[in-house]
Design an enzyme around this catalytic site. Structure first.
Site, mmCIF file in Angstrom:
data_model
loop_
_atom_site.group_PDB
_atom_site.id
_atom_site.type_symbol
_atom_site.label_atom_id
_atom_site.label_comp_id
_atom_site.label_asym_id
_atom_site.label_seq_id
_atom_site.Cartn_x
_atom_site.Cartn_y
_atom_site.Cartn_z
ATOM 1 N N ALA A 169 -10.918 1.976 24.077
ATOM 2 C CA ALA A 169 -10.456 3.364 23.990
ATOM 3 C C ALA A 169 -10.976 4.022 22.732
ATOM 4 O O ALA A 169 -11.456 3.353 21.820
ATOM 5 C CB ALA A 169 -8.924 3.394 23.978
ATOM 6 N N ASN A 170 -10.876 5.363 22.693
ATOM 7 C CA ASN A 170 -11.113 6.120 21.465
ATOM 8 C C ASN A 170 -9.784 6.319 20.756
ATOM 9 O O ASN A 170 -8.734 6.284 21.389
ATOM 10 C CB ASN A 170 -11.660 7.510 21.795
ATOM 11 C CG ASN A 170 -13.122 7.504 22.141
ATOM 12 O OD1 ASN A 170 -13.627 6.556 22.720
ATOM 13 N ND2 ASN A 170 -13.791 8.577 21.799
ATOM 14 N N ARG A 171 -9.830 6.617 19.481
ATOM 15 C CA ARG A 171 -8.630 7.019 18.758
ATOM 16 C C ARG A 171 -8.303 8.456 19.146
ATOM 17 O O ARG A 171 -9.177 9.321 19.109
ATOM 18 C CB ARG A 171 -8.889 7.014 17.259
ATOM 19 C CG ARG A 171 -9.061 5.663 16.662
ATOM 20 C CD ARG A 171 -9.115 5.790 15.136
ATOM 21 N NE ARG A 171 -9.666 4.589 14.543
ATOM 22 C CZ ARG A 171 -8.960 3.476 14.340
ATOM 23 N NH1 ARG A 171 -7.678 3.427 14.674
ATOM 24 N NH2 ARG A 171 -9.535 2.423 13.812
#
Ligand code: CTP
Ligand code: CA
Length: 223
Positions: free
Chosen positions: A33-35
């Site tokens: 995932a991305n932040r």
């Protein structure tokens, strides 16, 4: 609209907003995932609704509550986010704020991958995810106003302008998300608004204030 002091200038308009990260499964218990906290995207959805728009918020997994007054579609993966967004077209306004994972695991495992003690883990083979903003920006049912974000750690203006063109957006809200700025996960944001004919730098503001200004700018652009 005929009465003075119009405080619902987006009444009768429909809007789609994406927010949060996407989670791309490796196996049933792991993901990449991305932040992203979802704070900025959720605030924009709420601000558009406050100006009278009929808002659908397509949110990836976040820990913040659903904003009041908007329809929320909860998704996990980028392909689900794309499907949810296109299911809401046509619309007048699209604001794509989500930090979509650029890649997914090409063949995620149906069962939990077990460690093999002492053995090197198998490398992850990735595949590119669909670009939701670019899809909407070039769609047959393209909204009148398509707005994207550009999360950069360097060359904010140059990279933001390139995204404006590549993705077919009318505006790009560009920000420097280097860890030392505290923007990621924080309550404040410092953005540049990139349009085909110019660039505007907004002061450091709360994410709610950025949302309100952007909603007002959208209302002004739609007349
Ligand atoms: N975006 C999207 N779908 C993707 C990737 C990005 O809709 N698969 C949108 C984001 O919501 C944002 C804009 O595109 O509005 C820019 O996202 P960003 O991650 O900054 O740009 P990318 O094109 O993915 O380029 P890179 O990550 O390499 O900088
Ligand atoms: Ca990206």
């Amino acid at each position: 609209k005929l009465l003075g002091g119009d405080n619902r200038p987006l009444a009768g308009r429909t809007a789609i907003v994406t927010s949060g990260p996407t989670h791309e499964p490796i196996d049933p218990v792991r993901y990449i995932a991305n932040r992203s906290s979802g704070k900025q995207g959720h605030a924009i959805a709420a601000a558009l609704a406050k100006l009278g728009a009929d808002v659908t918020l397509v949110s990836g997994p976040v820990t913040i509550p659903d904003p009041a007054g908007v329809k929320v579609m909860h998704v996990e993966r980028a392909d689900e986010m794309l499907e949810a967004v296109t299911s809401r077209l046509p619309a007048d306004i699209a604001v794509m704020v989500a930090a979509v994972a650029d890649w997914r695991v090409a063949a995620s495992a149906d069962q939990k991958i077990k460690k093999q003690p002492g053995e090197a883990p198998a490398p992850l083979v990735l595949a590119e995810n669909p670009d939701i903003l670019k899809t909407v920006g070039h769609h047959a049912d393209r909204p009148k106003l398509v707005i994207g974000f550009a999360a950069e750690t360097q060359d904010v203006e140059k990279n933001g302008r390139a995204k404006l063109e590549r993705k077919g957006a009318d505006l790009i809200v560009a920000n420097d998300v280097s860890p030392e700025t505290g923007i990621m996960g924080g309550d404040r944001n410092s953005v540049k608004i990139i349009a085909p004919d110019g660039i505007e730098t907004w002061p450091d503001l709360g994410k709610d204030e950025v949302a309100q200004r952007l909603a007002a700018l959208i209302a002004a652009k739609l007349g």
